[in-house]
Enzyme design. Structure first.
Site, short mmCIF file in Angstrom:
data_model
loop_
_atom_site.label_atom_id
_atom_site.label_comp_id
_atom_site.label_asym_id
_atom_site.label_seq_id
_atom_site.Cartn_x
_atom_site.Cartn_y
_atom_site.Cartn_z
N ARG A 1 0.85 -1.21 0.00
CA ARG A 1 0.00 0.00 0.00
C ARG A 1 0.88 1.25 0.00
O ARG A 1 0.61 2.22 -0.73
CB ARG A 1 -0.91 0.00 1.24
CG ARG A 1 -1.92 -1.12 1.22
CD ARG A 1 -2.78 -1.13 2.48
NE ARG A 1 -3.45 -2.41 2.58
CZ ARG A 1 -3.42 -3.23 3.64
NH1 ARG A 1 -2.79 -2.87 4.74
NH2 ARG A 1 -4.04 -4.37 3.61
N PHE B 1 -11.28 -4.82 -5.12
CA PHE B 1 -11.22 -5.77 -4.00
C PHE B 1 -10.68 -5.00 -2.78
O PHE B 1 -9.66 -5.36 -2.20
CB PHE B 1 -10.36 -6.98 -4.31
CG PHE B 1 -10.78 -7.78 -5.51
CD1 PHE B 1 -11.83 -8.69 -5.41
CD2 PHE B 1 -10.16 -7.61 -6.74
CE1 PHE B 1 -12.22 -9.44 -6.52
CE2 PHE B 1 -10.55 -8.34 -7.85
CZ PHE B 1 -11.59 -9.27 -7.74
N ASP C 1 -15.87 -3.31 -3.96
CA ASP C 1 -15.88 -4.60 -3.26
C ASP C 1 -17.28 -5.18 -3.34
O ASP C 1 -18.26 -4.45 -3.49
CB ASP C 1 -15.46 -4.43 -1.79
CG ASP C 1 -14.92 -5.72 -1.19
OD1 ASP C 1 -13.69 -5.88 -1.10
OD2 ASP C 1 -15.75 -6.59 -0.82
N ALA D 1 -16.27 -7.43 -9.02
CA ALA D 1 -15.13 -6.73 -9.61
C ALA D 1 -15.01 -6.98 -11.11
O ALA D 1 -14.66 -6.07 -11.87
CB ALA D 1 -13.84 -7.17 -8.91
N ASP E 1 -6.40 -6.49 -5.89
CA ASP E 1 -5.99 -7.43 -4.83
C ASP E 1 -7.10 -8.44 -4.54
O ASP E 1 -7.72 -8.40 -3.48
CB ASP E 1 -5.64 -6.62 -3.56
CG ASP E 1 -5.18 -7.49 -2.41
OD1 ASP E 1 -4.67 -8.60 -2.67
OD2 ASP E 1 -5.33 -7.06 -1.25
N CYS F 1 -2.83 -13.90 -3.83
CA CYS F 1 -2.56 -14.53 -2.53
C CYS F 1 -2.91 -16.01 -2.57
O CYS F 1 -3.06 -16.64 -1.53
CB CYS F 1 -3.30 -13.80 -1.41
SG CYS F 1 -5.08 -13.82 -1.60
N1 SAH Z 1 -7.25 -5.26 -0.68
C1 SAH Z 1 -7.69 -5.65 0.63
C2 SAH Z 1 -7.90 -7.12 0.78
C3 SAH Z 1 -8.82 -7.74 -0.21
S1 SAH Z 1 -9.38 -9.29 0.26
C4 SAH Z 1 -6.68 -5.19 1.66
O1 SAH Z 1 -5.55 -4.84 1.30
O2 SAH Z 1 -7.02 -5.19 2.84
C5 SAH Z 1 -10.50 -9.65 -0.99
C6 SAH Z 1 -11.75 -8.80 -1.00
O3 SAH Z 1 -12.44 -9.14 -2.19
C7 SAH Z 1 -12.74 -9.02 0.12
O4 SAH Z 1 -13.01 -7.79 0.72
C8 SAH Z 1 -14.01 -9.58 -0.56
O5 SAH Z 1 -15.20 -9.06 0.00
C9 SAH Z 1 -13.83 -9.10 -1.96
N2 SAH Z 1 -14.41 -9.90 -3.03
C10 SAH Z 1 -14.42 -11.25 -3.17
N3 SAH Z 1 -14.95 -11.60 -4.36
C11 SAH Z 1 -15.28 -10.45 -5.00
C12 SAH Z 1 -15.82 -10.14 -6.29
N4 SAH Z 1 -16.13 -11.11 -7.15
N5 SAH Z 1 -16.00 -8.85 -6.61
C13 SAH Z 1 -15.68 -7.86 -5.75
N6 SAH Z 1 -15.14 -8.10 -4.54
C14 SAH Z 1 -14.96 -9.37 -4.16
#
Ligand code: SAH
Length: 390
Positions: A208, A223, A244, A272, A292, A332
């Site tokens: 970040r 995300f 998200d 997303a 992410d 991840c």
């Molecule tokens: N970038 C964040 C972590 C992301 S974790 C950080 O740095 O803290 C993954 C995220 O993706 C979660 O918040 C989950 O709610 C979201 N997510 C999962 N599938 C998704 C989709 N198809 N579209 C949008 N968001 C999604």
């Protein structure tokens, strides 16, 4: 009293010698007597190989924790091992009040995760033997970290494979619903009881900050969870959009934006994949993008599908990137290796018809040690890419 002893096959002993602490059930020549806990291990000829966690129910029968067969796994041992892990994190103290204190096998403490959020600890006991030693672990943590409270987020799915119940339990003191985390000058609320993982994604902290250095113009955090990248990007960008699928996460993103005095965060609850496609159709363009996603490959069988997902996401993100713009993209998924991820992003770059320049290749931060001989300790990889078009 002689401690219970496990005899591992020569194949198991070879694996240990190569630096991997796990012994699978199929490499157990003789199982130890008794319940889950600490056992001595030897090779088939009786050569002592140290001490291990014994998991009677799991495919991973043994996890070696100590090579010295003369050692005693007691309170003093736990304090020594934990203080070593804590000392490794000392350099982070000036930048954040939240970090992973114990990253399981990466810290020589298999199946144990400890995350610190300010004055509180969130612990995960992920094997039957570690669960059996809970009192020793908690005592040592109390002594070394003096937390105001300790919460066990024992709801991780791997507990089921150990024959352990999935629960969330207060282990000591009190732990609030929300804890304010300070991360390189940005603050956000972590949700230790109900949030994903142990309440926040601590592993992306440095990424970040890295991306924040490039923030300008229009920024997009896909995300976003509770706005993690977005809050940092808002430091340099004129507008930031956080996307998200979770309304609950975005609610916290809004609160986090307010907490940081950010008036320019637009939160979009959407899938997303759809969002990126629609944004391209609208002709939108961003100067900096964070991508992410959650682990798209949950197991070996889903790697091919995951790679298609990563390619799709990255291609769509690249198409939204302005000339000179920066994209940080991460995976991840443990099952998607570094070479696989690099290759799939390369394919996306080819399809995007943009000269994407590799500016940085990142791995895990200091508090999530990845041991080279233990691939399972590593899962996170990231690429910082610049759209080289002019
Ligand atoms: N970038 C964040 C972590 C992301 S974790 C950080 O740095 O803290 C993954 C995220 O993706 C979660 O918040 C989950 O709610 C979201 N997510 C999962 N599938 C998704 C989709 N198809 N579209 C949008 N968001 C999604």
């Amino acid at each position: 009293m002689r401690p219970p002893t496990a005899i591992v096959t020569s194949r198991g002993a070879k694996r240990l010698a190569a630096g991997h602490p796990w012994v699978f059930r199929s490499d157990l020549a003789e199982a130890p007597a008794g319940a889950a806990g600490v056992v001595r291990i030897t090779d088939p000829r009786g050569q002592a190989l140290g001490w291990a966690w014994w998991s009677p129910a799991s495919e991973i029968a043994l996890r070696r924790v100590e090579r010295d067969s003369d050692a005693t796994i007691d309170g003093a041992w736990w304090r020594a091992r934990l203080s070593h892990a804590l000392a490794r994190r000392a350099p982070l103290a000036s930048d954040t009040n939240a970090c992973r204190l114990v990253h399981g096998e990466g810290d020589g403490l298999p199946a144990l995760v400890v995350d610190r959020y300010d004055r509180w600890l969130v612990v995960q006991f992920l094997s039957a033997a570690v669960e059996a030693q809970r009192a020793l672990v908690v005592d040592a943590l109390q002594e070394l970290a003096a937390p105001a409270g300790i919460l066990a987020r024992n709801d991780a799915s791997v507990r089921a494979r150990e024959g352990l119940p999935r629960t969330v339990e207060l282990v000591a003191g009190d732990v609030p619903e929300e804890i304010e985390v300070n991360e390189h000058g940005v603050t956000y609320l972590a949700a230790p009881w109900t949030g994903q993982k142990t309440g926040a994604f601590l592993d992306q902290r440095e990424n970040r900050v890295m991306l924040r250095a490039h923030a300008r113009g229009r920024a997009l955090d896909v995300f976003s969870y509770h706005g993690s990248f977005a809050l940092h990007l808002a430091r340099g960008a004129d507008t930031v959009t956080a996307v998200d699928a979770s309304a609950q996460a975005l609610e916290r993103a809004r609160a986090n934006a307010a907490r940081n005095g950010i008036g320019t965060l637009a939160c979009v609850e959407a899938d997303a994949f759809d969002y990126l496609r629609d944004a391209a159709a609208r002709g939108e363009c961003f100067d900096v993008i964070a991508l992410d996603p959650p682990a798209l490959a949950k197991n070996r069988g889903s790697i091919a599908g995951a790679l298609r997902g990563y390619k799709e996401l990255n291609l769509r993100a690249m198409r939204l990137l302005a000339p000179g713009g920066m994209l940080f993209t991460a995976s991840c998924s443990y099952h998607v290796t570094k070479p696989m991820f690099l290759e799939v992003v390369r394919e996306a770059a080819a399809d995007s018809q943009r000269p994407m320049i590799l500016r940085a290749l990142t791995g895990q931060p200091l508090d999530h040690p990845e041991v080279l001989t233990i691939p399972e300790t590593g899962y996170l990889k990231g690429l910082l890419l610049e759209n080289g078009e002019n």
